[in-house]
Design a protein around this motif. Structure first.
Motif, mmCIF file in Angstrom:
data_model
loop_
_atom_site.group_PDB
_atom_site.id
_atom_site.type_symbol
_atom_site.label_atom_id
_atom_site.label_comp_id
_atom_site.label_asym_id
_atom_site.label_seq_id
_atom_site.Cartn_x
_atom_site.Cartn_y
_atom_site.Cartn_z
ATOM 1 N N HIS A 29 0.920 -1.383 0.199
ATOM 2 C CA HIS A 29 -0.148 -0.111 -0.151
ATOM 3 C C HIS A 29 0.686 1.566 0.151
ATOM 4 C CE1 HIS A 29 -3.551 2.466 0.539
ATOM 5 N NE2 HIS A 29 -2.886 3.394 1.630
ATOM 6 N N ILE A 30 0.927 1.889 -0.939
ATOM 7 C CA ILE A 30 1.702 3.101 -1.106
ATOM 8 C C ILE A 30 0.788 5.013 -1.138
ATOM 9 C CG2 ILE A 30 3.278 4.080 -2.940
ATOM 10 C CD1 ILE A 30 3.570 1.711 -4.093
ATOM 11 N N LYS A 31 2.000 5.020 -0.241
ATOM 12 C CA LYS A 31 1.106 7.172 0.116
ATOM 13 C C LYS A 31 2.348 7.466 -0.238
ATOM 14 C CE LYS A 31 -1.345 5.379 4.167
ATOM 15 N NZ LYS A 31 -1.555 5.904 5.992
ATOM 16 N N GLY A 32 1.794 8.515 -1.116
ATOM 17 C CA GLY A 32 2.673 9.920 -1.677
ATOM 18 C C GLY A 32 2.769 9.075 -3.266
ATOM 19 N N ASP A 33 4.149 10.115 -3.528
ATOM 20 C CA ASP A 33 4.014 9.324 -5.499
ATOM 21 C C ASP A 33 4.887 8.714 -5.926
ATOM 22 O OD1 ASP A 33 2.651 12.138 -5.528
ATOM 23 O OD2 ASP A 33 3.702 13.301 -5.212
ATOM 24 N N TYR A 34 5.794 8.469 -4.784
ATOM 25 C CA TYR A 34 7.276 7.295 -5.352
ATOM 26 C C TYR A 34 6.868 5.888 -5.416
ATOM 27 C CZ TYR A 34 11.438 4.602 -4.947
ATOM 28 O OH TYR A 34 11.630 2.847 -5.297
ATOM 29 N N ILE A 35 6.514 5.245 -6.534
ATOM 30 C CA ILE A 35 7.060 3.996 -6.355
ATOM 31 C C ILE A 35 7.320 3.210 -7.331
ATOM 32 C CG2 ILE A 35 4.381 2.501 -7.534
ATOM 33 C CD1 ILE A 35 2.817 5.015 -7.779
ATOM 34 N N PRO A 36 8.373 2.842 -6.711
ATOM 35 C CA PRO A 36 9.329 1.676 -7.055
ATOM 36 C C PRO A 36 9.199 0.546 -8.317
ATOM 37 C CG PRO A 36 8.162 1.106 -4.599
ATOM 38 C CD PRO A 36 7.567 1.723 -4.698
ATOM 39 N N ASP A 37 10.021 0.392 -8.816
ATOM 40 C CA ASP A 37 9.664 -0.081 -10.129
ATOM 41 C C ASP A 37 9.111 -1.474 -10.068
ATOM 42 O OD1 ASP A 37 10.650 2.233 -12.148
ATOM 43 O OD2 ASP A 37 12.604 1.840 -12.259
ATOM 44 N N ASN A 38 9.148 -2.338 -9.098
ATOM 45 C CA ASN A 38 9.200 -3.651 -8.851
ATOM 46 C C ASN A 38 7.513 -3.085 -8.730
ATOM 47 O OD1 ASN A 38 9.660 -2.497 -6.562
ATOM 48 N ND2 ASN A 38 8.708 -4.562 -5.319
ATOM 49 N N VAL A 39 6.584 -2.528 -7.815
ATOM 50 C CA VAL A 39 5.438 -2.623 -7.295
ATOM 51 C C VAL A 39 5.242 -2.011 -9.470
ATOM 52 C CG1 VAL A 39 3.631 -1.030 -6.135
ATOM 53 C CG2 VAL A 39 6.366 -2.269 -5.136
ATOM 54 N N ILE A 40 5.370 -1.544 -10.001
ATOM 55 C CA ILE A 40 5.177 -1.140 -10.648
ATOM 56 C C ILE A 40 4.367 -2.114 -11.962
ATOM 57 C CG2 ILE A 40 5.365 0.526 -13.219
ATOM 58 C CD1 ILE A 40 6.112 2.555 -11.593
ATOM 59 N N LEU A 41 5.401 -2.975 -12.317
ATOM 60 C CA LEU A 41 5.707 -4.126 -12.667
ATOM 61 C C LEU A 41 4.963 -5.646 -12.974
ATOM 62 C CD1 LEU A 41 6.963 -5.592 -15.013
ATOM 63 C CD2 LEU A 41 9.182 -6.367 -13.417
ATOM 64 N N GLY A 42 4.558 -5.417 -11.235
ATOM 65 C CA GLY A 42 4.160 -6.359 -10.368
ATOM 66 C C GLY A 42 2.451 -5.837 -11.252
ATOM 67 N N ALA A 43 1.935 -4.731 -10.895
ATOM 68 C CA ALA A 43 1.034 -4.379 -10.666
ATOM 69 C C ALA A 43 0.744 -5.046 -12.460
ATOM 70 C CB ALA A 43 0.829 -2.704 -10.876
ATOM 71 N N ALA A 44 1.466 -4.216 -13.219
ATOM 72 C CA ALA A 44 1.233 -4.322 -14.916
ATOM 73 C C ALA A 44 0.994 -5.797 -14.684
ATOM 74 C CB ALA A 44 2.279 -3.949 -15.265
ATOM 75 N N LEU A 45 1.641 -6.691 -14.087
ATOM 76 C CA LEU A 45 1.897 -7.971 -15.016
ATOM 77 C C LEU A 45 0.945 -8.962 -14.335
ATOM 78 C CD1 LEU A 45 5.241 -9.805 -13.675
ATOM 79 C CD2 LEU A 45 4.052 -9.714 -16.131
ATOM 80 N N ALA A 46 0.153 -8.091 -12.634
ATOM 81 C CA ALA A 46 -1.465 -8.738 -12.691
ATOM 82 C C ALA A 46 -2.577 -7.939 -13.333
ATOM 83 C CB ALA A 46 -1.335 -7.825 -11.517
ATOM 84 N N TYR A 47 -2.143 -7.504 -14.077
ATOM 85 C CA TYR A 47 -3.494 -7.194 -15.024
ATOM 86 C C TYR A 47 -4.028 -6.991 -16.593
ATOM 87 C CZ TYR A 47 -5.486 -2.763 -12.193
ATOM 88 O OH TYR A 47 -6.081 -1.973 -11.607
ATOM 89 N N ALA A 48 -1.724 -7.495 -16.834
ATOM 90 C CA ALA A 48 -1.865 -8.771 -18.350
ATOM 91 C C ALA A 48 -2.152 -10.111 -17.968
ATOM 92 C CB ALA A 48 -0.174 -8.705 -18.530
#
Length: 75
Positions: A29-48
């Motif tokens: 659970h992320i608060k703020g503007d910083y989102i690590p690359d691994n979290v972005i990739l994990g979310a992208a894979l989940a949507y894929a």
């Protein structure tokens, strides 16, 4: 295979692919503007994984890669 426990750090992302074709995700659970690359990739894979066309492309690419590696290994 016996059940396995995975230990995730606070910023880790994980996808568990179930035998029945479903999956579970664990994203921080992320608060703020910083989102690590691994979290972005994990979310992208989940949507894929929710997109049949993308899953088909991933499987087809995997098959091509496996055939290429097998052909490279053949003497």
């Amino acid at each position: 295979m016996p059940p396995t426990t995975l230990t995730l750090a606070p910023w880790d992302a994980a996808i568990v692919l179930k035998q029945d074709g479903t999956f579970e995700t664990s994203l921080p659970h992320i608060k703020g503007d910083y989102i690590p690359d691994n979290v972005i990739l994990g979310a992208a894979l989940a949507y894929a994984l929710r997109n049949d066309d993308l899953c088909t492309l991933i499987r087809e690419n995997f098959d091509r890669e496996c055939v290429a590696k097998k052909e490279d290994a053949t003497p």
